[in-house]
Design an enzyme around this catalytic site. Structure first.
Site, PDB file in Angstrom:
ATOM      1  N   ASP A 110       0.748 -10.368   0.782  1.00 49.46           N
ATOM      2  CA  ASP A 110       0.662  -8.974   1.206  1.00 49.46           C
ATOM      3  C   ASP A 110       1.712  -8.727   2.281  1.00 49.46           C
ATOM      4  OD1 ASP A 110      -0.236  -6.365   1.444  1.00 49.46           O
ATOM      5  OD2 ASP A 110      -2.100  -6.873   2.476  1.00 49.46           O
ATOM      6  N   HIS A 155       0.826  -1.213   0.000  1.00 51.96           N
ATOM      7  CA  HIS A 155       0.000   0.000   0.000  1.00 51.96           C
ATOM      8  C   HIS A 155       0.853   1.254   0.000  1.00 51.96           C
ATOM      9  CE1 HIS A 155       0.318   0.942   4.399  1.00 51.96           C
ATOM     10  NE2 HIS A 155       0.365  -0.364   4.543  1.00 51.96           N
ATOM     11  N   HIS A 157       4.727   3.059  12.541  1.00 53.11           N
ATOM     12  CA  HIS A 157       3.725   3.968  13.100  1.00 53.11           C
ATOM     13  C   HIS A 157       4.336   4.809  14.223  1.00 53.11           C
ATOM     14  CE1 HIS A 157      -0.234   1.967  11.595  1.00 53.11           C
ATOM     15  NE2 HIS A 157       0.747   1.819  10.718  1.00 53.11           N
ATOM     16  N   ASP A 217       6.371   0.590   6.434  1.00 49.50           N
ATOM     17  CA  ASP A 217       4.924   0.392   6.326  1.00 49.50           C
ATOM     18  C   ASP A 217       4.314   1.453   5.413  1.00 49.50           C
ATOM     19  OD1 ASP A 217       2.347  -0.487   6.752  1.00 49.50           O
ATOM     20  OD2 ASP A 217       2.181   0.390   8.741  1.00 49.50           O
ATOM     21  N   GLU A 231      -5.055   1.673   2.932  1.00 45.34           N
ATOM     22  CA  GLU A 231      -4.988   0.508   3.818  1.00 45.34           C
ATOM     23  C   GLU A 231      -5.069   0.905   5.283  1.00 45.34           C
ATOM     24  OE1 GLU A 231      -2.998  -2.516   6.386  1.00 45.34           O
ATOM     25  OE2 GLU A 231      -2.467  -0.420   6.026  1.00 45.34           O
ATOM     26  N   GLU A 232      -4.459   2.042   5.620  1.00 53.31           N
ATOM     27  CA  GLU A 232      -4.420   2.467   7.023  1.00 53.31           C
ATOM     28  C   GLU A 232      -5.789   2.881   7.544  1.00 53.31           C
ATOM     29  OE1 GLU A 232      -1.995   1.888   8.741  1.00 53.31           O
ATOM     30  OE2 GLU A 232      -0.161   1.964   7.561  1.00 53.31           O
ATOM     31  N   ASP A 258      -0.303   4.417   1.006  1.00 49.02           N
ATOM     32  CA  ASP A 258      -0.628   5.407   2.034  1.00 49.02           C
ATOM     33  C   ASP A 258       0.176   5.155   3.297  1.00 49.02           C
ATOM     34  OD1 ASP A 258      -2.303   3.045   2.208  1.00 49.02           O
ATOM     35  OD2 ASP A 258      -3.320   3.997   3.875  1.00 49.02           O
TER      36      ASP A 258
END
Length: 482
Positions: A213, A119, A455, A152, A186-187, A121
């Site tokens: 994934d 992903h 994160h 991520d 995705e987030e 984002d």
């Protein structure tokens, strides 16, 4: 009377014999793998291209905040420029606002395609001034690529594209069609990205051979009792939802409160839920993890995991003492949002709590709703629940699993491979209707400290780790598409 102790001794010896025999038969599940095929990687160039992708502030839309459309468009323009063969030879579709689906047609179109995912984002970067390097600076320094999304999950996306670009340059032609899906939300649950891609493929009648994934890393020191690094391949993931508790009242002045206020009733309900969690159970992906790493442990731990029929309660009690492992053996509820009166001297007309819920595979949202109602046991508390169900558990006895395990062992020969339960949510969960073999893996070595950067502050990926991830995807694509 003399026979009773003798009988007990015989039973004890039989039990010990059964435990020992089962332990000795608890053999390794690691597959032998030949060395990976040569694949040249321009580590410096790849690092620069990933660094460039990290400079785009691609935070997905959420809670009324729109996505930065220009950032997503600029990122895709960079990908077009950086991977010319991919964009010249693969089919390309924009799905939703900013998600992308690529099709690399195989020479045998009747074979089920494989899907690789990632992903674009990222989550926002908090306290930017405290970062060692600007979170959106895309800085390459000290052997690392620094920035939000390095782990991520732009690192995965760029590594996949690097691998495909390199295979195209070699003239490689897959027998099986390859699909690449890169979501842009995705987030925030993937409603405008992965959900739409999955629906598009479903409408086209596509049945996928396998899905890969983002997911578990190559854990260094993450599995107690195992010295070797362990590639943690997610074979299932917990559900994701929210439970709302609402207590309504008349409101009024706080100087004349009733014996039980709405806030008090709500607080009591929350305390009950914390005191009566879901029962823990060793099952699914968590049980499979120990079945794969147990044979690699010392004899004492091997004995435990070879005989979970007897020692499961002991293992569960031990795992329940640590939040990270406790989450892998039970459905969790966590109060995250509280809402009451807007003023300190006004009784709330409505007291509300939102709980984040992560159902274990096998537990449904309806099970959660029932559990909450039974534990709270108060008609004054309204209970609603919504979200995504937990995924099915993908098998580990298929050709798709075999080729994934083989690919990991070829590129990372010192690594053990084990299935596990993903406790976070990924886009992969939307593709279970299209394939039985849905896996989640990030081919990057990570320590506990590295995990805190996802994160968190100072997210980064080493240049050598990025190059290794590229080699993994290249090898995996060759193995799975021949």
């Amino acid at each position: 009377m003399k026979r009773a102790p003798l009988a007990l001794l015989v039973l004890l010896l039989l039990l010990v014999g059964v435990l020992v025999v089962r332990t000795l038969r608890f053999g390794s599940r690691q597959v032998p793998a030949e060395p990976a095929e040569p694949f040249s990687v321009d580590a410096t160039g790849a690092a620069d291209r990933l660094a460039g992708a990290l400079r785009h502030h691609t935070v997905a839309a959420s809670d009324g905040t729109p996505a930065e459309d220009a950032a997503f468009r600029a990122l895709h323009a960079q990908l077009v420029a950086g991977f010319p063969l991919v964009h010249a030879q693969l089919g390309h579709e924009v799905v939703g606002e900013h998600s992308h689906l690529y099709t690399w047609k195989g020479t045998e179109p009747d074979l089920h395609p494989v899907l690789l995912m990632g992903h674009l984002d990222v989550v926002p970067a908090e306290a930017e001034a405290t970062w060692s390097h600007p979170p959106y600076g895309g800085v390459v320094a000290d052997g690392y690529i620094h920035g939000r999304g390095a782990l991520d999950d732009k690192g995965s996306v760029l590594a996949i594209l690097e691998a495909v670009e390199g295979l195209l340059a070699q003239g490689y032609r897959p027998r099986r069609t390859v699909l690449l899906a890169f979501g842009a939300d995705e987030e925030v649950r993937g409603r405008d990205g992965a959900v739409l891609v999955a629906e598009l493929l479903r409408k086209r009648g596509v049945r996928l051979e396998s899905v890969l994934d983002e997911g578990g890393p190559i854990g260094v020191g993450l599995v107690p009792g195992v010295d070797a690094p362990v590639a943690l391949v997610g074979v299932a993931e917990k559900g994701y939802g929210r439970v709302e508790l609402v207590v309504r009242g008349a409101g009024g002045h706080a100087s004349m409160p009733p014996r039980q206020t709405g806030a008090g009733i709500l607080a009591r309900a929350l305390v009950k839920l914390e005191e009566h969690p879901f029962e823990p159970e060793l099952r699914g992906g968590t049980r499979a993890l120990f079945e794969h790493v147990g044979p690699e442990m010392g004899f004492g731990m091997r004995l435990l995991f070879a005989n979970t029929w007897l020692f499961s309660p002991l293992l569960v009690r031990r795992m329940a003492t640590v939040p990270s492992t406790d989450a892998s053996i039970r459905t969790t509820l966590a109060a995250t949002m509280l809402e009451g009166s807007p003023k300190p001297n006004v009784l709330p007309a409505q007291a509300r709590a939102v709980l984040n819920v992560r159902p274990l595979p096998g537990d449904s949202l309806e099970d959660v709703r029932t559990h909450v109602r039974e534990v709270v046991d108060d008609a004054r508390v309204e209970v609603t629940a919504e979200g995504d169900e937990a995924s099915p558990v993908s098998p580990t006895d298929t050709e798709a699993w075999k080729q994934l395990q083989r690919s990991i062992r070829q590129v990372f020969p010192d690594v053990l491979v084990a299935p596990f339960l993903t406790v976070a949510a990924t886009d992969a969960r939307h593709f279970h209707p299209l394939s039985d073999s849905v896996y989640r893996f990030m081919p990057v070595r990570m320590t506990r400290e590295d995990l805190t950067r996802m994160h968190g502050r100072d997210e980064r990926l080493s240049v050598t780790a990025h190059a290794a991830a590229i080699r993994f995807y290249a090898q995996y694509l060759r193995n799975i598409t021949r």
